[in-house]
Motif scaffolding. Structure first.
Motif, mmCIF file in Angstrom:
data_model
loop_
_atom_site.group_PDB
_atom_site.id
_atom_site.type_symbol
_atom_site.label_atom_id
_atom_site.label_comp_id
_atom_site.label_asym_id
_atom_site.label_seq_id
_atom_site.Cartn_x
_atom_site.Cartn_y
_atom_site.Cartn_z
ATOM 1 N N VAL A 1 0.838 -1.199 0.000
ATOM 2 C CA VAL A 1 0.000 0.000 0.000
ATOM 3 C C VAL A 1 0.874 1.251 0.000
ATOM 4 O O VAL A 1 0.650 2.197 -0.770
ATOM 5 C CB VAL A 1 -0.940 -0.006 1.223
ATOM 6 C CG1 VAL A 1 -1.715 1.315 1.320
ATOM 7 C CG2 VAL A 1 -1.905 -1.180 1.153
ATOM 8 N N ARG B 1 0.617 9.504 -0.193
ATOM 9 C CA ARG B 1 0.300 10.304 -1.372
ATOM 10 C C ARG B 1 0.653 11.768 -1.167
ATOM 11 O O ARG B 1 0.897 12.499 -2.130
ATOM 12 C CB ARG B 1 -1.197 10.202 -1.704
ATOM 13 C CG ARG B 1 -1.677 8.843 -2.133
ATOM 14 C CD ARG B 1 -1.108 8.408 -3.455
ATOM 15 N NE ARG B 1 -1.746 9.066 -4.593
ATOM 16 C CZ ARG B 1 -1.482 8.784 -5.849
ATOM 17 N NH1 ARG B 1 -0.570 7.871 -6.152
ATOM 18 N NH2 ARG B 1 -2.109 9.413 -6.830
ATOM 19 N N ALA C 1 1.180 3.883 -3.114
ATOM 20 C CA ALA C 1 0.732 5.252 -2.869
ATOM 21 C C ALA C 1 1.866 6.248 -3.068
ATOM 22 O O ALA C 1 1.654 7.355 -3.572
ATOM 23 C CB ALA C 1 0.164 5.371 -1.457
ATOM 24 N N TRP D 1 -2.320 5.117 3.034
ATOM 25 C CA TRP D 1 -2.311 5.492 1.605
ATOM 26 C C TRP D 1 -2.264 7.008 1.441
ATOM 27 O O TRP D 1 -1.454 7.546 0.674
ATOM 28 C CB TRP D 1 -3.548 4.907 0.919
ATOM 29 C CG TRP D 1 -3.720 5.334 -0.510
ATOM 30 C CD1 TRP D 1 -4.300 6.489 -0.957
ATOM 31 C CD2 TRP D 1 -3.291 4.619 -1.668
ATOM 32 N NE1 TRP D 1 -4.283 6.533 -2.339
ATOM 33 C CE2 TRP D 1 -3.664 5.406 -2.795
ATOM 34 C CE3 TRP D 1 -2.659 3.399 -1.879
ATOM 35 C CZ2 TRP D 1 -3.408 4.997 -4.100
ATOM 36 C CZ3 TRP D 1 -2.394 2.991 -3.183
ATOM 37 C CH2 TRP D 1 -2.766 3.781 -4.268
#
Length: 410
Positions: free
Chosen positions: A206, A301, A210, A297
């Motif tokens: 993950v 980001r 991300a 996530w």
């Protein structure tokens, strides 16, 4: 940087003053060091007062290594066979210890299986602890009082008598996250090697996706596939099938109450501890795990501090994976160090230091509290820590966005 109303404005009045930071860890360290010879005095005939050998769980790793060396790797997951072998080595053993790790872990334990048990156990602890402290030392250099705090960390001392695999896993995970910005391929290889205990790497895909860490993701995936192919080729499909079948034994032990559920620290196992059956416990665990994965996530980001993202990934793991035990909490040494560094550099969020003290103590207290109260406190503390990291990461992202606008960016 966090706004002032998020910071602990009464820093000088906080109970965790410099004198206590300097003295308390040394007191804990002295207590642990004094307890070690007292524990050694309980041994007779190679077993302690509870009928367990040095490294209460290590006997399973050592036995599996012996079986693999003798060409019978698949038999290591047979509780009757491995139990009979352990009893032949230690006739007074209180009960067998199951080998429940995947075949990809066997290459690690085989060299230790070639040694006599006590020599193998001491070597296992020295090598694992050396790797763990070696990686952790990269965060502790030139930081006042950091080494006494690290050496007195209960997660370290809990892991030594158990002889579990947590030092190797923590070293791989910590090193991978530290190296990721500079050496993504090497970091990915280390992440791939977490197939020795894959449930503690559950959030890393993950994070890598991300964060658009494509090279690290490719290296991790390739390493995992190669490890799987090599272990299957070396030990056969029978070993893989035996491991998969053995997982049902753990489920049965949880159902009939023979497994020490109080030692597990995840939401799923906490729900099983209070009496929920497997399916509803898994459903509620998923209700917790999905938002946690989303938080990780989102942090990866954003242009958040790498220490925020790394800490959230480690902490979130204990809310997402169904299976982790108190000895696995040794890896919390890394987010404790990262969060302490952030507090010293950018100011403390309100509640930061109290949460860090609780997290530092957690490996020592979570099991006894769960045994007495049937309440697993680890998920609650991990959720509070994740909330702190979300606040800090959000403030960092907002500040960088303002700087971009001021510089004419979008």
């Amino acid at each position: 940087m966090p706004e002032q109303n998020d910071l602990d404005a009464r820093a000088s009045e906080h109970w965790l003053v410099e004198r206590r930071v300097r003295v308390y860890p040394r007191l804990f360290l002295a207590m642990f060091i004094l307890a070690a010879p007292l524990y050694a005095l309980t041994f007779e005939g190679g077993l302690d007062g509870r009928g367990r050998p040095p490294g209460t769980d290590f006997i399973a790793f050592w036995s599996a290594g012996r079986f693999a060396l003798d060409g019978h790797a698949a038999d290591a997951w047979d509780l009757d066979l491995i139990g009979a072998f352990q009893l032949s080595m230690f006739p007074g053993l209180s009960g067998p210890t199951q080998w429940a790790y995947p075949p990809t872990t066997l290459p690690l334990v085989i060299p230790f299986g070639a040694l006599p048990h006590l020599t193998a156990y001491v070597t296992w602890v020295v090598v694992g602890l050396g790797l763990f402290l070696g990686v952790l030392s990269t965060l502790l250099r030139n930081r006042q009082y950091s080494w006494p705090i690290a050496l007195a960390f209960p997660g370290l001392w809990l892991g030594i008598p158990s002889g579990q695999i947590q030092f190797f896993v923590a070293a791989l995970l910590g090193a991978a996250l530290i190296l990721l910005p500079r050496r993504p391929v090497l970091a990915g290889i280390l992440i791939g090697l977490l197939v020795i205990k894959p449930q503690l790497g559950v959030l890393l895909p993950v994070a890598l996706l991300a964060g658009r860490e494509w090279r690290a993701f490719a290296a991790a995936a390739s390493t995992s596939v190669v490890a799987f192919i090599v272990s299957t080729g070396a030990f056969g499909m029978t070993a893989l099938e035996s491991w998969w079948s053995s997982l049902g034994v753990l489920g049965e032990a949880i159902d009939d109450g023979t497994a020490p559920i109080y030692k597990f620290v995840t939401p799923y196992m906490g729900l099983r501890l209070v009496g929920l059956q497997e399916v509803p416990a898994l459903v509620l665990h998923t209700v917790v795990a999905l938002p946690v994965a989303l938080v990780v996530w989102r942090l990866w980001r954003r242009p958040a501090d790498p220490m925020v993202r790394n800490s959230a990934t480690v902490i979130g793991t204990f809310l997402v994976t169904p299976y982790a035990a108190d000895y696995d909490l040794a890896v919390l040494a890394f987010p404790i160090a990262w969060m302490a560094i952030m507090g010293q550099r950018h100011g403390w969020l309100r509640g930061d230091r109290n949460l860090l003290v609780a997290t530092w103590l957690l490996p020592a207290i979570t099991g006894p509290i769960a045994l007495i109260t049937h309440v697993t406190m680890t998920p609650f503390l991990m959720a509070l820590l994740l909330r702190q990291l979300w606040v800090r990461g959000s403030r960092k992202a907002d500040a960088e966005h303002v700087d971009q606008i001021a510089a004419g960016g979008t």
